[in-house]
Design a protein around this motif. Structure first.
Motif, short mmCIF file in Angstrom:
data_model
loop_
_atom_site.label_atom_id
_atom_site.label_comp_id
_atom_site.label_asym_id
_atom_site.label_seq_id
_atom_site.Cartn_x
_atom_site.Cartn_y
_atom_site.Cartn_z
N TYR A 127 0.83 -1.20 0.00
CA TYR A 127 0.00 0.00 0.00
C TYR A 127 0.87 1.25 0.00
N ASN A 128 1.90 1.25 0.83
CA ASN A 128 2.75 2.43 0.95
C ASN A 128 3.60 2.67 -0.29
N ILE A 129 4.01 1.63 -0.98
CA ILE A 129 4.72 1.81 -2.26
C ILE A 129 3.78 2.52 -3.25
N ALA A 130 2.54 2.09 -3.31
CA ALA A 130 1.56 2.71 -4.21
C ALA A 130 1.27 4.15 -3.80
N LEU A 131 1.14 4.42 -2.51
CA LEU A 131 0.89 5.78 -2.03
C LEU A 131 2.08 6.69 -2.33
N GLY A 132 3.28 6.21 -2.11
CA GLY A 132 4.48 6.99 -2.44
C GLY A 132 4.53 7.32 -3.92
N GLU A 133 4.11 6.37 -4.76
CA GLU A 133 4.06 6.60 -6.21
C GLU A 133 3.01 7.67 -6.55
N ARG A 134 1.84 7.60 -5.91
CA ARG A 134 0.81 8.62 -6.16
C ARG A 134 1.31 10.00 -5.76
N ARG A 135 2.03 10.08 -4.66
CA ARG A 135 2.56 11.37 -4.20
C ARG A 135 3.59 11.93 -5.18
N SER A 136 4.52 11.10 -5.62
CA SER A 136 5.53 11.60 -6.56
C SER A 136 4.89 11.96 -7.90
N THR A 137 3.87 11.24 -8.31
CA THR A 137 3.15 11.55 -9.54
C THR A 137 2.39 12.87 -9.41
N ALA A 138 1.84 13.15 -8.24
CA ALA A 138 1.13 14.42 -8.02
C ALA A 138 2.08 15.60 -8.18
N VAL A 139 3.28 15.48 -7.62
CA VAL A 139 4.27 16.55 -7.75
C VAL A 139 4.68 16.69 -9.21
N ARG A 140 4.88 15.57 -9.88
CA ARG A 140 5.25 15.58 -11.30
C ARG A 140 4.20 16.30 -12.15
N ARG A 141 2.93 16.00 -11.91
CA ARG A 141 1.85 16.63 -12.68
C ARG A 141 1.84 18.14 -12.51
N VAL A 142 2.05 18.60 -11.29
CA VAL A 142 2.08 20.03 -11.06
C VAL A 142 3.26 20.65 -11.80
N MET A 143 4.41 20.01 -11.72
CA MET A 143 5.58 20.54 -12.42
C MET A 143 5.36 20.57 -13.93
N GLU A 144 4.72 19.54 -14.47
CA GLU A 144 4.42 19.54 -15.91
C GLU A 144 3.48 20.68 -16.26
N THR A 145 2.50 20.95 -15.41
CA THR A 145 1.57 22.06 -15.62
C THR A 145 2.31 23.39 -15.63
N LEU A 146 3.39 23.47 -14.87
CA LEU A 146 4.18 24.70 -14.79
C LEU A 146 5.24 24.78 -15.88
N GLY A 147 5.26 23.80 -16.79
CA GLY A 147 6.14 23.88 -17.95
C GLY A 147 7.36 22.99 -17.94
N VAL A 148 7.54 22.17 -16.92
CA VAL A 148 8.69 21.26 -16.88
C VAL A 148 8.44 20.11 -17.85
N LYS A 149 9.46 19.76 -18.61
CA LYS A 149 9.34 18.66 -19.58
C LYS A 149 9.38 17.32 -18.84
N SER A 150 8.57 16.39 -19.29
CA SER A 150 8.49 15.09 -18.61
C SER A 150 9.83 14.37 -18.62
N GLN A 151 10.67 14.62 -19.64
CA GLN A 151 11.98 13.97 -19.71
C GLN A 151 12.92 14.43 -18.60
N GLN A 152 12.59 15.54 -17.96
CA GLN A 152 13.43 16.06 -16.89
C GLN A 152 13.12 15.43 -15.53
N MET A 153 12.09 14.60 -15.47
CA MET A 153 11.65 14.06 -14.18
C MET A 153 11.56 12.54 -14.23
N ARG A 154 11.90 11.93 -13.10
CA ARG A 154 11.74 10.49 -12.93
C ARG A 154 11.12 10.26 -11.56
#
Length: 183
Positions: A127-154
């Protein structure tokens, strides 16, 4: 025109943030503490960045990201996004941190980050692996909305395997529910 488009994207992302709220926890992780998040919103580490969402962070001047420093020069405290219990919703006090790093990444297209998702110790490993993934994905989505290229994030999730603070109380839990931005 490009500036107008960026302004509209930023305005729409801020409106999205305003609409996000934490339900405080669903106890879907098998924990008995389903209401813990409701009492910790805005508490704990939110002021560790120099006075909350509107303050100036150490080493930064006030600017578009509220004085927070992004990039490899950011302090360890300015590289962490905190979350409420059993939630992957971005908290208002974390917006300046994300915005500062997004601004750095947009201005430095050769730079890259790893968004490391973490949880507190409650709940199963899976459960916690999945929750950690959702959290990192949430930050990634916000950064993409602000113009960061997906290739710059993992994204990577460590779940509960790498706590920032040892302890079995809310003070420790609140510091372990996080995404670390690593350059």
């Amino acid at each position: 025109m490009n500036t107008l488009l960026k302004s509209l994207l930023i305005a729409s992302s801020l409106a999205l943030f305003a609409g996000c709220s934490s339900s405080g926890g669903t106890a879907g992780d098998g924990s008995a503490d389903g209401a813990a998040g409701a009492s910790t919103y805005g508490a704990g580490r939110g002021s560790a960045f120099g006075g909350g969402a509107g303050g100036t962070g150490a080493g930064g001047a006030a600017g578009p990201a509220g004085g927070y420093v992004g990039g490899p020069g950011a302090s360890e405290a300015q590289r962490v996004v905190y979350f409420d219990f059993d939630s992957s919703d971005i908290r208002a006090d974390s917006r300046p941190v994300i915005e500062a790093h997004a601004q750095y990444l947009v201005q430095n297209p050769g730079a890259a980050v790893v968004l490391e998702g973490h949880t507190d110790e409650r709940g199963s490993r899976e459960y916690n692996i999945a929750l950690g993934e959702r959290r990192s994905t949430a930050v990634r989505r916000v950064m993409e909305t602000l113009g960061v290229k997906s290739q710059q994030m993992r994204n990577v999730s460590y779940g509960k395997e790498r706590p920032a603070v040892a302890g079995h109380d809310e003070a420790a839990y609140s510091q372990n529910r996080r995404v670390e931005i690593a350059y």
